[in-house]
Design a protein around this motif. Sequence first.
Motif, PDB file in Angstrom:
ATOM      1  N   ASN A  79      -1.829  -6.225   1.911  1.00 54.39           N
ATOM      2  CA  ASN A  79      -2.821  -7.300   1.973  1.00 54.39           C
ATOM      3  C   ASN A  79      -3.976  -6.958   1.035  1.00 54.39           C
ATOM      4  OD1 ASN A  79      -4.710  -9.220   2.577  1.00 54.39           O
ATOM      5  ND2 ASN A  79      -4.440  -9.086   4.802  1.00 54.39           N
ATOM      6  N   ALA A  80      -3.929  -7.565  -0.153  1.00 54.74           N
ATOM      7  CA  ALA A  80      -5.018  -7.373  -1.129  1.00 54.74           C
ATOM      8  C   ALA A  80      -5.751  -8.697  -1.315  1.00 54.74           C
ATOM      9  CB  ALA A  80      -4.442  -6.869  -2.456  1.00 54.74           C
ATOM     10  N   ASP A  81      -5.744  -9.516  -0.249  1.00 54.88           N
ATOM     11  CA  ASP A  81      -6.420 -10.813  -0.318  1.00 54.88           C
ATOM     12  C   ASP A  81      -7.872 -10.650   0.145  1.00 54.88           C
ATOM     13  OD1 ASP A  81      -5.915 -13.728  -0.835  1.00 54.88           O
ATOM     14  OD2 ASP A  81      -6.787 -13.855   1.159  1.00 54.88           O
ATOM     15  N   GLU A  82      -8.530  -9.668  -0.410  1.00 53.92           N
ATOM     16  CA  GLU A  82      -9.889  -9.325   0.045  1.00 53.92           C
ATOM     17  C   GLU A  82     -10.842 -10.510  -0.165  1.00 53.92           C
ATOM     18  OE1 GLU A  82     -12.381  -5.368  -0.503  1.00 53.92           O
ATOM     19  OE2 GLU A  82     -12.064  -6.404  -2.394  1.00 53.92           O
ATOM     20  N   ASP A  90     -11.729  -3.063  -2.067  1.00 53.38           N
ATOM     21  CA  ASP A  90     -10.333  -3.050  -2.536  1.00 53.38           C
ATOM     22  C   ASP A  90     -10.277  -3.435  -4.012  1.00 53.38           C
ATOM     23  OD1 ASP A  90      -9.552  -2.406   0.014  1.00 53.38           O
ATOM     24  OD2 ASP A  90      -9.002  -4.446   0.575  1.00 53.38           O
ATOM     25  N   ARG A  91     -11.122  -4.406  -4.390  1.00 52.13           N
ATOM     26  CA  ARG A  91     -11.180  -4.814  -5.798  1.00 52.13           C
ATOM     27  C   ARG A  91     -11.554  -3.618  -6.668  1.00 52.13           C
ATOM     28  NH1 ARG A  91     -15.968  -8.676  -7.387  1.00 52.13           N
ATOM     29  NH2 ARG A  91     -17.048  -6.711  -7.379  1.00 52.13           N
ATOM     30  N   VAL A 121      -2.285 -10.435  -3.773  1.00 51.21           N
ATOM     31  CA  VAL A 121      -3.648 -10.228  -4.278  1.00 51.21           C
ATOM     32  C   VAL A 121      -4.423 -11.546  -4.265  1.00 51.21           C
ATOM     33  CG1 VAL A 121      -5.013  -9.360  -6.227  1.00 51.21           C
ATOM     34  CG2 VAL A 121      -2.701  -8.491  -5.849  1.00 51.21           C
ATOM     35  N   ARG A 122      -5.638 -11.483  -3.805  1.00 49.82           N
ATOM     36  CA  ARG A 122      -6.528 -12.655  -3.818  1.00 49.82           C
ATOM     37  C   ARG A 122      -6.427 -13.379  -5.168  1.00 49.82           C
ATOM     38  NH1 ARG A 122     -13.047 -12.701  -2.600  1.00 49.82           N
ATOM     39  NH2 ARG A 122     -13.360 -14.775  -3.429  1.00 49.82           N
TER      40      ARG A 122
END
Length: 440
Positions: A79-82, A90-91, A121-122
């Motif tokens: 989950n990189a949908d920060e 995370d970015r 990713v976001r």
Amino acid sequence: MARLLEHINVPGIETFDVYRKHGGYKSVEKALKTMTPDEVTEEVKKSGLRGRGGAGFPAGMKWSFLDRKSDKPRYLVCNADESEPGTFKDRYLMEKIPHVLIEGMITSSYALGAKTSYIYVRGEYMYIIRILEKAIQEAHANGFLGKNILGTDYSLELYVQPGGGAYICGEETALLESLEGKRGNPRLKPPFPAVAGLYASPTVVNNVETISAVCSIVNESGDEYAKIGIGKSTGTKLISASGHINKPGVYEIDLGLPVEEFIYSDKYCGGIWKGRKLKAVVAGGSSVPILPADLILKTAKGEPRLMSYESLSDGGFATGTMLGSGGFIVMDETACIVRNLWTFTRFYHHESCGQCSPCREGTGWMEKVLHRIEHGHGHMEDIDLLVDVAKKIEGNTICPLGDAAAWPVASAIRHFREEFEYHVRYPEKVKNPKHFELEP
Ligand code: NAD
Ligand code: SF4
């Protein structure tokens, strides 16, 4: 001692060669050549690592829930949908040192028996997607991805998927829906993804920082990692610090650091800017209660407040922890709590997926009522109305977005009620947008 950010300032650390020279991909070699998948999982359990996305759920326990008896394929999804307001750690990690995530993905996928894994990713992080894709190509070219990694019988393909462009797509089941090509609506749990996740198959969804931490855990052992931190808050944690501080940025702290030291020491935030006083802090992204200065520095029992899951847990809300995603937002004495809360609530109303009435309607009502209080048209009874609406949302929704919208409202009114009353009593004063600036 820094684990994730140890080599962050080394020139070229974003490339495979430099990363490898500084000890990169050792955990893959160690895991694939000397350990069984269960032994890797055991180390993660021993480390006490807890989910770094916000919920703080023990990572090893989540891994052990994975249905290994199922004949369906197993997936690891990062989950990189920060998207949590105030959260950008995370970015930073993916931009500066992308290979730590790729390494963690390979080692973790091996432990879970996944042959295909995804990094979601976001969507707004388009440039990060390119960085990750380049890192994946380099890992492939050097034999760390693809068929028979390092000559073993383990094979893995890793894909980057751009997010759907909504905050709710970061909720793990909404993320899985979106990854399957559908609208990102959260699913009812149970079943948890560990049993029925991506394409109804056993799936582990972990945050970027959680997966990256697995590299150190495998390299140095779970027991060693567990020595860092305090109590059940083991290891290091990335904190995104923002707001009215002298040194905003991303810091890696040992869990257990006193909050006071984090705010005032030159090593971290460097104190409140312009010599002003601390008024309030939201310690874990906007989805946790807002705490006034006295309560963020000391617990209700008068003990020093620590940056840990346990110490940041008595903010007056039932579940979870105020450490949250580590989005540490600091407000000085000029900040208007009502305006801040209106901004947060407007965000949640906009981002509600609309599936459940308490969230869809409740966030809209809270936004409207806060708008009128902030703009000098409020009534005294509006304040209790807000608390009432927040209570009706809490615990009555499919996903945690409803709770996340309700907690800041309830806590802000509990701790700063007189500020709401002031807005109602002196409408002419609050119509001035700078109404909470200090007198010269
Ligand atoms: P959660 O407590 O519902 O779940 C935590 C994790 O544990 C999930 O992966 C869940 O599947 C798993 N789990 C829990 N019980 C389980 C069981 N019995 N069996 C199997 N698995 C189980 O919380 P959540 O919805 O994952 O996260 C909420 C948090 O996310 C909030 O506290 C907020 O701080 C944070 N958040 C972060 C961001 C960000 O950008 N980083 C954005 C929004 C929210
Ligand atoms: Fe959608 Fe809100 Fe319900 Fe979550 S709580 S499923 S965001 S309506």
